[in-house]
Design an enzyme around this catalytic site. Structure first.
Site, mmCIF file in Angstrom:
data_model
loop_
_atom_site.group_PDB
_atom_site.id
_atom_site.type_symbol
_atom_site.label_atom_id
_atom_site.label_comp_id
_atom_site.label_asym_id
_atom_site.label_seq_id
_atom_site.Cartn_x
_atom_site.Cartn_y
_atom_site.Cartn_z
ATOM 1 N N HIS A 66 -15.182 -9.887 -33.425
ATOM 2 C CA HIS A 66 -16.221 -10.838 -33.845
ATOM 3 C C HIS A 66 -16.286 -10.990 -35.364
ATOM 4 C CE1 HIS A 66 -18.756 -7.137 -34.261
ATOM 5 N NE2 HIS A 66 -19.329 -7.850 -35.223
ATOM 6 N N ASP A 110 -13.991 -5.962 -27.888
ATOM 7 C CA ASP A 110 -14.300 -6.421 -29.241
ATOM 8 C C ASP A 110 -13.432 -5.673 -30.261
ATOM 9 O OD1 ASP A 110 -15.447 -7.643 -31.415
ATOM 10 O OD2 ASP A 110 -17.379 -6.607 -31.270
ATOM 11 N N SER A 210 -19.844 -3.564 -38.760
ATOM 12 C CA SER A 210 -18.948 -3.963 -37.666
ATOM 13 C C SER A 210 -17.492 -3.753 -38.041
ATOM 14 C CB SER A 210 -19.155 -5.439 -37.318
ATOM 15 O OG SER A 210 -20.418 -5.654 -36.759
#
Length: 259
Positions: A66, A110, A210
């Site tokens: 992402h 992810d 992230s």
């Protein structure tokens, strides 16, 4: 070609023991790391710093799918604002390889590999973290480490200037899917690891972290994926688990990609 392996395990084990929570507005309950003590950490930028990553090969960085539109990778960084000319190496991204089964809505798979435009020079401040062939899924209650330059407080918009780290506790998947926690929204699958508060203090990764590492007993077992806000005891961070299947995809991609 030299990569951290046995030495890394010792280093991370010691680091896990010394990272303690504080009362400051840091990574969410953590503290600033010793500069360049995690030499595999990568800072990813689009037009501004956006995500973290892990240098797993001189030409490859592992991150989260992402984290889109990443144009540049900075290695050997401790302070974003500092010049750090002696330690820092900057590379452009030659190719983005998101996991072919990544689902933005379900948040599964992810993971993303970034091919650098040229290999990094491995030094004391820039070094790769070698992946094993198999990784044992950490049991509930295991203490792990997360690191990144992400937000240090829900009220703050900006990322941390310096690299931060905090110990988090692995939470049982059934508990993480319970009504009090994520209530299957989304479903916490076998390809994910929940890790956060031990129930007493607020610790977590946050926006900007992230793509960074989840390290358990000195081993890279996951990549920071998502959460609900930051630091909520019953909304722990969720990490993409580096299962044998995912490791095979990573290694096959690095081996067969011709670009």
């Amino acid at each position: 070609m030299f990569c951290l392996k046995g030495f890394a395990a010792i280093l991370f084990y010691i680091f896990l023991l010394i990272v303690q929570s504080s009362h400051g507005s840091e990574i969410i309950g953590g503290k600033e790391v010793e500069p360049h003590s995690l030499p595999f950490m990568a800072l990813l930028e689009s037009n501004t710093p956006d995500c973290g990553g892990i240098l797993i090969d001189p030409s490859w960085v592992l991150s989260a799918a992402h984290c889109i539109d990443i144009k540049k990778v900075l290695l050997g960084v401790h302070s974003i604002k500092a010049k750090e000319t002696d330690s820092r190496q900057v590379r452009k991204v030659k190719k983005h390889v998101p996991h072919p089964c990544y689902d933005k809505e379900e948040k599964v798979n992810d993971l993303m590999l970034l091919k650098l435009d040229k290999p990094v020079k491995q030094t004391k401040t820039v070094n790769c973290l070698k992946l094993g062939n198999t990784i044992k899924e950490p049991q509930a209650g295991t203490t792990c480490l997360v690191a990144g330059w992400g937000k240090t407080n829900n009220r703050f918009k900006q990322m941390s200037d310096v690299l931060m780290a905090v110990n988090v506790t692995v939470i049982d998947r059934v508990k993480c899917n319970s009504p009090e926690y994520y209530n299957f929204k989304p479903v916490i699958t076998g390809g994910m690891i929940c890790a956060g508060s031990d129930g007493k203090k607020s610790v977590d990764s946050c926006q900007g972290d992230s793509g960074g590492p989840l390290l358990c007993n000195g081993t890279l077992v996951g990549v920071t994926s998502f959460g609900h806000k930051c630091g909520l005891i019953k909304k722990p961070g969720v990490y993409s688990f580096l299962s044998e299947k995912q490791l095979n995809w990573i290694k096959k991609t690095m081996k067969t990609s011709e670009f």
